[in-house]
Scaffold this motif. Structure first.
Motif, PDB file in Angstrom:
ATOM      1  N   UNK A  10     -13.581 -11.646 -30.476  1.00 18.80           N
ATOM      2  CA  UNK A  10     -13.707 -12.683 -31.525  1.00 18.80           C
ATOM      3  C   UNK A  10     -12.266 -13.467 -31.299  1.00 18.80           C
ATOM      4  N   UNK A  11     -11.259 -12.678 -31.591  1.00 24.74           N
ATOM      5  CA  UNK A  11     -10.033 -13.396 -31.374  1.00 24.74           C
ATOM      6  C   UNK A  11      -9.545 -14.447 -30.197  1.00 24.74           C
ATOM      7  N   UNK A  12      -9.967 -13.455 -28.894  1.00 21.11           N
ATOM      8  CA  UNK A  12      -9.986 -14.029 -27.655  1.00 21.11           C
ATOM      9  C   UNK A  12     -10.806 -15.284 -27.464  1.00 21.11           C
ATOM     10  N   UNK A  13     -11.736 -15.405 -28.264  1.00 16.01           N
ATOM     11  CA  UNK A  13     -12.796 -16.405 -27.917  1.00 16.01           C
ATOM     12  C   UNK A  13     -11.949 -17.673 -28.861  1.00 16.01           C
ATOM     13  N   UNK A  14     -11.593 -17.339 -29.933  1.00 12.96           N
ATOM     14  CA  UNK A  14     -10.843 -18.468 -30.795  1.00 12.96           C
ATOM     15  C   UNK A  14      -9.529 -18.972 -30.145  1.00 12.96           C
ATOM     16  N   UNK A  15      -8.722 -17.848 -29.487  1.00 14.77           N
ATOM     17  CA  UNK A  15      -7.795 -18.224 -28.755  1.00 14.77           C
ATOM     18  C   UNK A  15      -8.130 -19.426 -27.611  1.00 14.77           C
ATOM     19  N   UNK A  43       0.243 -34.516 -32.223  1.00 12.49           N
ATOM     20  CA  UNK A  43       0.504 -33.455 -33.353  1.00 12.49           C
ATOM     21  C   UNK A  43      -0.679 -32.659 -33.627  1.00 12.49           C
ATOM     22  N   UNK A  44      -1.795 -33.069 -33.399  1.00 11.68           N
ATOM     23  CA  UNK A  44      -3.025 -32.232 -33.503  1.00 11.68           C
ATOM     24  C   UNK A  44      -2.906 -31.256 -32.384  1.00 11.68           C
ATOM     25  N   UNK A  45      -2.708 -31.640 -31.020  1.00  9.54           N
ATOM     26  CA  UNK A  45      -2.683 -30.555 -30.063  1.00  9.54           C
ATOM     27  C   UNK A  45      -1.563 -29.603 -30.129  1.00  9.54           C
ATOM     28  N   UNK A  46      -0.474 -29.958 -30.901  1.00  6.59           N
ATOM     29  CA  UNK A  46       0.776 -28.931 -31.115  1.00  6.59           C
ATOM     30  C   UNK A  46       0.071 -27.940 -32.097  1.00  6.59           C
ATOM     31  N   UNK A  47      -0.648 -28.536 -33.130  1.00  5.96           N
ATOM     32  CA  UNK A  47      -1.285 -27.717 -34.120  1.00  5.96           C
ATOM     33  C   UNK A  47      -2.091 -26.582 -33.492  1.00  5.96           C
ATOM     34  N   UNK A  48      -3.093 -27.019 -32.692  1.00  2.00           N
ATOM     35  CA  UNK A  48      -3.963 -26.116 -32.133  1.00  2.00           C
ATOM     36  C   UNK A  48      -3.312 -25.015 -31.263  1.00  2.00           C
ATOM     37  N   UNK A  49      -1.933 -25.614 -30.477  1.00  2.25           N
ATOM     38  CA  UNK A  49      -1.337 -24.615 -29.689  1.00  2.25           C
ATOM     39  C   UNK A  49      -0.695 -23.646 -30.563  1.00  2.25           C
ATOM     40  N   UNK A  50      -0.119 -23.969 -31.841  1.00  2.00           N
ATOM     41  CA  UNK A  50       0.722 -23.026 -32.633  1.00  2.00           C
ATOM     42  C   UNK A  50      -0.496 -22.256 -33.299  1.00  2.00           C
ATOM     43  N   UNK A  51      -1.642 -22.532 -33.477  1.00  2.00           N
ATOM     44  CA  UNK A  51      -2.666 -21.553 -34.170  1.00  2.00           C
ATOM     45  C   UNK A  51      -3.099 -20.626 -33.006  1.00  2.00           C
ATOM     46  N   UNK A  52      -3.369 -21.213 -31.638  1.00  2.00           N
ATOM     47  CA  UNK A  52      -3.455 -20.211 -30.658  1.00  2.00           C
ATOM     48  C   UNK A  52      -2.409 -18.849 -30.449  1.00  2.00           C
ATOM     49  N   UNK A  54      -0.420 -17.850 -33.124  1.00  2.00           N
ATOM     50  CA  UNK A  54      -0.574 -17.165 -34.101  1.00  2.00           C
ATOM     51  C   UNK A  54      -1.726 -16.198 -33.825  1.00  2.00           C
ATOM     52  N   UNK A  55      -2.876 -16.437 -33.396  1.00  2.00           N
ATOM     53  CA  UNK A  55      -4.035 -15.709 -32.911  1.00  2.00           C
ATOM     54  C   UNK A  55      -3.506 -14.655 -31.989  1.00  2.00           C
ATOM     55  N   UNK A  56      -2.952 -14.941 -31.055  1.00  2.00           N
ATOM     56  CA  UNK A  56      -2.193 -14.203 -29.872  1.00  2.00           C
ATOM     57  C   UNK A  56      -1.350 -13.052 -30.677  1.00  2.00           C
TER      58      UNK A  56
END
Length: 60
Positions: A10-15, A43-52, A54-56
């Protein structure tokens, strides 16, 4: 923290999903002419990268 196989998948899928969103938003930003919209997309792209990232962190 120990995670089971299902949680790992699930984490891999979310990343992967967050990385895909980040790539698409960056692509849209590169095509955008409106400076405000372009900045919002970046900014939204950076937020998505940051979330990825955190999941990693859960995988380490």
């Amino acid at each position: 923290m120990n995670i089971n196989h299902m949680e790992l998948e699930n984490i891999r899928h979310l990343v992967g999903s967050h990385q895909t969103v980040a790539n698409k938003l960056e692509s849209y930003a590169n095509q955008c002419q409106d400076p405000q919209l372009k900045q919002m997309l970046i900014q939204d792209a950076q937020a998505a990268k940051n979330s990825a990232q955190k999941l990693i962190g859960f995988l380490q």
